[in-house]
Design an enzyme around this catalytic site. Structure first.
Site, PDB file in Angstrom:
ATOM      1  N   TYR A  54       0.946  -1.289   0.150  1.00  0.00           N
ATOM      2  CA  TYR A  54      -0.150  -0.062  -0.054  1.00  0.00           C
ATOM      3  C   TYR A  54       0.806   1.282  -0.064  1.00  0.00           C
ATOM      4  CZ  TYR A  54      -3.824  -3.100   1.157  1.00  0.00           C
ATOM      5  OH  TYR A  54      -4.822  -4.170   0.984  1.00  0.00           O
ATOM      6  N   GLU A 123       9.143  15.439  -0.400  1.00  0.00           N
ATOM      7  CA  GLU A 123       7.732  15.319   0.796  1.00  0.00           C
ATOM      8  C   GLU A 123       8.194  15.878   2.044  1.00  0.00           C
ATOM      9  OE1 GLU A 123       6.451  10.654  -0.784  1.00  0.00           O
ATOM     10  OE2 GLU A 123       7.425  10.806   1.088  1.00  0.00           O
ATOM     11  N   HIS A 233      -0.188   9.600   9.997  1.00  0.00           N
ATOM     12  CA  HIS A 233      -0.073  10.441   8.781  1.00  0.00           C
ATOM     13  C   HIS A 233      -1.398  11.493   8.692  1.00  0.00           C
ATOM     14  CE1 HIS A 233       0.187  11.502   4.295  1.00  0.00           C
ATOM     15  NE2 HIS A 233       1.105  10.375   4.435  1.00  0.00           N
ATOM     16  N   ARG A 281       5.515  15.137   9.527  1.00  0.00           N
ATOM     17  CA  ARG A 281       4.290  14.695   9.628  1.00  0.00           C
ATOM     18  C   ARG A 281       3.876  14.969  11.122  1.00  0.00           C
ATOM     19  NH1 ARG A 281       5.158   9.163   6.476  1.00  0.00           N
ATOM     20  NH2 ARG A 281       4.877  10.044   4.128  1.00  0.00           N
ATOM     21  N   HIS A 340      -0.321   5.688  11.306  1.00  0.00           N
ATOM     22  CA  HIS A 340       0.543   5.386  10.157  1.00  0.00           C
ATOM     23  C   HIS A 340       1.492   4.523  10.316  1.00  0.00           C
ATOM     24  CE1 HIS A 340       2.029   5.642   6.119  1.00  0.00           C
ATOM     25  NE2 HIS A 340       2.919   6.370   6.346  1.00  0.00           N
ATOM     26  N   ARG A 375       9.727   9.562  12.100  1.00  0.00           N
ATOM     27  CA  ARG A 375       9.949   9.199  10.741  1.00  0.00           C
ATOM     28  C   ARG A 375       9.899  10.223   9.817  1.00  0.00           C
ATOM     29  NH1 ARG A 375       7.974   6.358   5.977  1.00  0.00           N
ATOM     30  NH2 ARG A 375       5.980   6.880   6.612  1.00  0.00           N
TER      31      ARG A 375
END
Length: 523
Positions: A54, A123, A233, A281, A340, A375
């Site tokens: 995913y 990102e 997330h 995040r 997440h 992360r």
């Protein structure tokens, strides 16, 4: 407590058992097999029932021009909230280009630009465009396809119940499958079971992400650390009353220029962080949680209507939105944070070794020191590739030729709370923002969970979630500060005296011992 009985109906012998079939597990199995090991992979689900399948965004890997290892390390450490192991970060980041080259040699195809070079996006938390991707937003599926083509033996529909050990280390695994309980005698076991997203009512993780590896390692005597750092997330597609696995809207969408706005059309992250919507995040999820609390609402919006070619760049996300009756070209996309990624896990060195001889861990289940308290986006597939390869090699070098015979193959007796109760509890008290009262309430309920003899998959999964939830809440109670993914409303600032990880393991008398991790660094 019911009496345990041994009902082993089948046995097997191999050199290495890999538990889990995602990027880390498949990479490890291939690396060990190439070095002469007999490898058996044990997977609860089917060939694509993994978090890897995913993964949308891509792999963070140092770009050949305009980028450096130092820059990638700096971005990773900045996101990690002061808890990254610098040596581990540098070692893993430096190995990225070779890991991707090996993946391409297997036939993995990454997207390219008009010049024919591999395309890269940016990102959250990254200072430059270094994220490579496949199929627009189907990177994980391409990796799963390429690694799965090796054709190594896999026992599907099988759940690992216990890691079996003696005084010298690992001797095998107790497994439950359709035939009943079985024992695989092996001198090496590698945990690659993925994450713990099913601790929460809503998650981006597949149904099998039930923290199995953490519970297995803890019961075997290995250390676990940094579990309090669960990354939520920030942009998961919201639906009123939605439960279970929810569709993720990749961070790469914001990397291409989409904006987060509230119901009044105002920026959610404006003035919060210099990187705005591309902040790490944890920053973005906290900003959303704060805005929702201020407005008394349950979601914000992602505005991608101004992006050209959205459907071509993000075909998977476009299809997910269509299933929800939304068109990113014309509609604001309702989003909210959801569980997440686990930044912590089983304590290992940078070759996947735990403190138990013969027990290895790689991927999301492992705590290498790469992620620290949060992360950096797309470092997960990088870690799975690098540590999967290293752990497979380490097992081959250190455990090939050892002769073992597993004994004491009784089913585990573990605390178990009903999953619905546990998910509601964790969602309410141990989500994006926590406080002492909520954590104490969660701890009391989890502590009262009765023991069960785990003789099938549902019992094993619920017990693994309960064991892991207990450890996570205990760590969150101890960490009386806010750092990375861990936010305490009653302790809103980081505390310099707590700039270290906490490792938990079982002592000789079954008590929980809390120390600092001992297996980090470039060993």
């Amino acid at each position: 407590m019911t009496t345990r009985t041994s009902a082993v109906v089948w046995e097997d012998h191999t050199d290495l058992v890999v538990i889990g079939g995602g990027v880390a597990g498949l990479t490890a199995a291939r690396a060990a097999s190439r070095r002469g090991m007999r490898v058996l992979t044990v997977s609860k689900g089917g060939p694509t029932d993994t978090s890897t399948q995913y993964a949308q965004g891509g792999i963070a890997v140092v770009a050949p021009q305009g980028d450096t290892v130092d820059a990638h390390v700096a971005d990773t450490v900045a996101a990690g909230g002061g808890l990254c192991d610098d040596d581990a970060v540098r070692s893993i980041v430096s190995a990225g280009p070779d890991a991707v080259a090996a993946l391409r040699d297997l036939g993995a195809v990454f997207d390219t630009g008009r010049d024919g070079d591999v395309a890269r996006t940016r990102e959250g938390g990254h200072s430059i465009r270094r994220i490579i991707h496949a199929g627009g937003d189907a990177t994980g599926a391409e990796i799963q396809r390429a690694l799965g083509a090796a054709g190594l033996p896999v026992l599907f529909g099988a759940a690992a119940a216990r890691i079996l050990t003696d005084d010298a280390g690992v001797t095998g695994v107790l497994v439950f499958d359709e035939h009943g309980a079985g024992v695989v005698h092996a001198p090496a076991v590698l945990l690659a079971t993925g994450g713990l997203g099913q601790l929460y009512a809503c998650s981006t993780n597949p149904p099998g992400a039930t923290a199995d590896g953490i519970a297995l390692a803890f019961a075997a005597g290995a250390g676990i650390a940094d579990l309090e750092f669960v990354q939520f997330h920030p942009t998961v597609l919201f639906a009123a009353g939605g439960m279970g696995r929810r569709p993720l809207i990749s961070e790469a969408v914001r990397g291409e220029g989409a904006r987060l706005v509230d119901s009044r059309g105002e920026s959610v992250t404006g003035g919060v962080h210099p990187l705005g919507d591309l902040a790490p995040r944890d920053v973005v999820s906290r900003a959303i949680a704060r805005r929702l609390a201020d407005l008394g609402e349950d979601h914000v919006f992602l505005d991608a209507r101004h992006l050209d070619g959205f459907a071509t760049r993000f075909p998977t996300i476009t299809a997910l939105c269509a299933d929800a009756g939304l068109d990113p070209a014309h509609d604001l996309l309702p989003v909210a944070p959801a569980a997440h990624y686990s930044c912590g896990g089983v304590v290992t060195d940078i070759h996947g070794r735990t403190r138990i001889p013969g027990l290895y861990a790689a991927g999301e289940v492992a705590r290498t020191g790469l992620h620290g308290a949060n992360r950096l986006a797309s470092n997960s597939l990088l870690e799975g590739l690098v540590l999967g390869e290293r752990a497979g090699i380490a097992a081959a070098v250190e455990r090939t030729g050892l002769r073992v015979e597993a004994t004491d193959a009784l089913p585990p007796v573990l605390p178990r709370l009903d999953r619905d109760v546990l998910q509601r509890l964790m969602t309410r008290h141990a989500s994006v923002v926590r406080d002492a009262d909520g954590l104490a309430a969660a701890s009391a309920t989890l502590g009262a969970a009765p023991n069960s003899t785990c003789i099938d998959l549902p019992l094993l999964e619920d017990a693994a979630l309960t064991v892991t939830a207990r450890a996570l809440v205990a760590a969150a109670e101890r960490r009386t500060e806010s750092r990375g993914c861990h936010t305490r409303s009653d302790h809103p600032e980081p505390h310099p005296g707590q700039a270290h990880s906490l490792e938990m393991r079982l002592g000789l008398a079954g008590e929980t011992v809390v120390t600092t991790p001992q297996l980090t660094g470039a060993n």
